[in-house]
Scaffold this motif. Structure first.
Motif, short mmCIF file in Angstrom:
data_model
loop_
_atom_site.label_atom_id
_atom_site.label_comp_id
_atom_site.label_asym_id
_atom_site.label_seq_id
_atom_site.Cartn_x
_atom_site.Cartn_y
_atom_site.Cartn_z
N LYS A 129 0.84 -1.21 0.00
CA LYS A 129 0.00 0.00 0.00
C LYS A 129 0.87 1.26 0.00
O LYS A 129 0.66 2.16 -0.80
N TYR A 130 1.85 1.30 0.88
CA TYR A 130 2.69 2.50 0.97
C TYR A 130 3.68 2.59 -0.18
O TYR A 130 4.06 3.69 -0.58
N MET A 131 4.08 1.49 -0.73
CA MET A 131 4.94 1.54 -1.92
C MET A 131 4.20 2.22 -3.05
O MET A 131 4.78 3.04 -3.76
N ASP A 132 2.93 1.92 -3.20
CA ASP A 132 2.12 2.58 -4.23
C ASP A 132 2.01 4.07 -3.95
O ASP A 132 2.14 4.89 -4.86
N GLU A 133 1.80 4.44 -2.69
CA GLU A 133 1.70 5.85 -2.33
C GLU A 133 3.01 6.60 -2.55
O GLU A 133 3.01 7.79 -2.84
N PHE A 134 4.15 5.91 -2.43
CA PHE A 134 5.46 6.52 -2.63
C PHE A 134 5.94 6.37 -4.07
O PHE A 134 7.10 6.60 -4.37
N ASN A 135 5.04 5.93 -4.95
CA ASN A 135 5.35 5.76 -6.37
C ASN A 135 6.49 4.78 -6.63
O ASN A 135 7.29 4.97 -7.54
N LEU A 136 6.56 3.76 -5.83
CA LEU A 136 7.54 2.70 -6.07
C LEU A 136 6.90 1.65 -6.98
O LEU A 136 6.64 0.52 -6.59
N THR A 137 6.62 2.08 -8.19
CA THR A 137 5.99 1.18 -9.16
C THR A 137 7.02 0.15 -9.60
O THR A 137 8.22 0.40 -9.60
N ASP A 138 6.55 -1.01 -9.94
CA ASP A 138 7.39 -2.13 -10.36
C ASP A 138 8.23 -2.70 -9.24
O ASP A 138 9.21 -3.40 -9.48
N TYR A 139 7.87 -2.40 -7.99
CA TYR A 139 8.46 -3.05 -6.83
C TYR A 139 7.37 -3.83 -6.12
O TYR A 139 6.20 -3.48 -6.18
N TYR A 140 7.78 -4.91 -5.46
CA TYR A 140 6.82 -5.82 -4.85
C TYR A 140 7.25 -6.16 -3.42
O TYR A 140 8.44 -6.29 -3.13
N ALA A 141 6.26 -6.35 -2.56
CA ALA A 141 6.48 -6.87 -1.22
C ALA A 141 6.11 -8.35 -1.27
O ALA A 141 4.94 -8.70 -1.40
N ASP A 142 7.11 -9.21 -1.23
CA ASP A 142 6.90 -10.66 -1.36
C ASP A 142 7.35 -11.39 -0.10
O ASP A 142 8.42 -11.12 0.44
N THR A 143 6.52 -12.33 0.34
CA THR A 143 6.89 -13.17 1.47
C THR A 143 7.42 -14.51 0.96
O THR A 143 6.99 -15.00 -0.09
N GLU A 144 8.37 -15.06 1.72
CA GLU A 144 8.93 -16.39 1.43
C GLU A 144 9.40 -16.51 -0.03
O GLU A 144 9.30 -17.57 -0.63
N TYR A 145 9.93 -15.45 -0.58
CA TYR A 145 10.37 -15.43 -1.98
C TYR A 145 11.76 -16.03 -2.07
O TYR A 145 12.68 -15.59 -1.40
N ASN A 146 11.95 -17.04 -2.92
CA ASN A 146 13.23 -17.73 -2.96
C ASN A 146 13.78 -17.91 -4.38
O ASN A 146 14.57 -18.80 -4.63
N ARG A 147 13.41 -17.05 -5.28
CA ARG A 147 13.88 -17.19 -6.66
C ARG A 147 14.61 -15.93 -7.09
O ARG A 147 14.36 -14.83 -6.61
N LYS A 148 15.53 -16.12 -8.03
CA LYS A 148 16.19 -14.98 -8.66
C LYS A 148 16.03 -15.15 -10.16
O LYS A 148 15.10 -15.84 -10.61
N GLN A 149 16.89 -14.60 -10.93
CA GLN A 149 16.77 -14.61 -12.37
C GLN A 149 16.60 -16.02 -12.93
O GLN A 149 17.24 -16.97 -12.47
N GLU A 150 15.74 -16.13 -13.92
CA GLU A 150 15.48 -17.38 -14.63
C GLU A 150 15.10 -18.52 -13.70
O GLU A 150 15.42 -19.68 -13.94
N GLY A 151 14.43 -18.20 -12.58
CA GLY A 151 13.89 -19.22 -11.70
C GLY A 151 14.91 -19.92 -10.81
O GLY A 151 14.58 -20.89 -10.14
N GLN A 152 16.15 -19.43 -10.78
CA GLN A 152 17.17 -20.05 -9.93
C GLN A 152 16.87 -19.76 -8.46
O GLN A 152 16.31 -18.73 -8.13
N VAL A 153 17.27 -20.68 -7.59
CA VAL A 153 17.08 -20.49 -6.16
C VAL A 153 18.06 -19.43 -5.67
O VAL A 153 19.24 -19.44 -6.02
N LYS A 154 17.55 -18.50 -4.85
CA LYS A 154 18.41 -17.46 -4.27
C LYS A 154 19.38 -18.09 -3.30
O LYS A 154 19.02 -18.99 -2.54
N THR A 155 20.62 -17.59 -3.32
CA THR A 155 21.64 -18.07 -2.41
C THR A 155 22.41 -16.90 -1.82
O THR A 155 22.43 -15.81 -2.38
N ILE A 156 23.01 -17.16 -0.67
CA ILE A 156 23.96 -16.22 -0.07
C ILE A 156 25.23 -17.00 0.25
O ILE A 156 25.23 -18.23 0.18
N LEU A 157 26.27 -16.28 0.60
CA LEU A 157 27.50 -16.93 1.07
C LEU A 157 27.61 -16.72 2.56
O LEU A 157 27.42 -15.62 3.06
#
Length: 183
Positions: free
Chosen positions: A46-74
């Motif tokens: 809701k507030y992202m829309d009010e702050f004009n952060l278009t094309d940004y998303y608030a996602d829960t439990e999101y675990n993918r990056k480009q081309e469907g690969q699983v996100k990783t950290i070191l």
């Protein structure tokens, strides 16, 4: 809106305020953390829309990056670890130079100290500018491991005392800023 820590705080405060005001029953009824995170995502969106952060998303439990690969950290030991953050605000890869804005971990105060510290380490890794100095700043290529979140947040909810502790993370470290929020 310039996508820096100070301006993102302007988004965080009203979203958390709405969350605690409108979700008080869920919190006091001790519903699952996943439910609370998904509800919080609604207020961020809701507030992202009010702050004009278009094309940004608030996602829960999101675990993918480009081309469907699983996100990783070191890890600190340079071990590749698959990652799923409780809630993230990102462009889903649309803006490579400013894809990752906020990484949020949520916990209830009954988590073990080991689990709390694992979440803290995850937030430090996610807010690092790079791994081994390898980070594409050309605005086109994405890094192999997830990093570069502008802001990390750790929201620890204490339902019994009707308060939450909000820890802030940036640049791979915890900040001295910690907020106590009563609800």
């Amino acid at each position: 809106m310039k996508l820096n820590s100070k301006n993102l705080t302007k988004l965080i405060k009203p979203a958390l305020s709405d969350f605690f005001n409108k979700e008080i029953t869920n919190i006091l009824d001790d519903v699952a953390e996943r439910n609370l995170c998904s509800r919080l995502a609604i207020y961020f969106q809701k507030y992202m829309d009010e702050f004009n952060l278009t094309d940004y998303y608030a996602d829960t439990e999101y675990n993918r990056k480009q081309e469907g690969q699983v996100k990783t950290i070191l890890s600190e030991e340079m071990e590749v670890i698959p990652i799923t953050c409780d809630l993230i605000i990102h462009s889903r890869g649309k803006f490579p130079s400013k894809d990752n804005l906020i990484a949020l971990e949520m916990a209830k105060n009954n988590k073990t100290e080991e689990d709390l510290n694992n979440d803290r380490k995850r937030l430090m890794a996610l807010t690092k500018a790079s791994f081994d100095g390898v980070w594409s700043a050309d605005g086109i290529a994405h890094p192999e491991h997830v990093c570069g979140y502008v802001k990390g947040l750790y929201l620890i909810i204490d339902q019994k005392n009707r308060q939450a502790k909000l820890e802030h993370y940036a640049n791979g470290a915890t900040s001295k800023d910690t907020d106590i929020i009563s609800f």
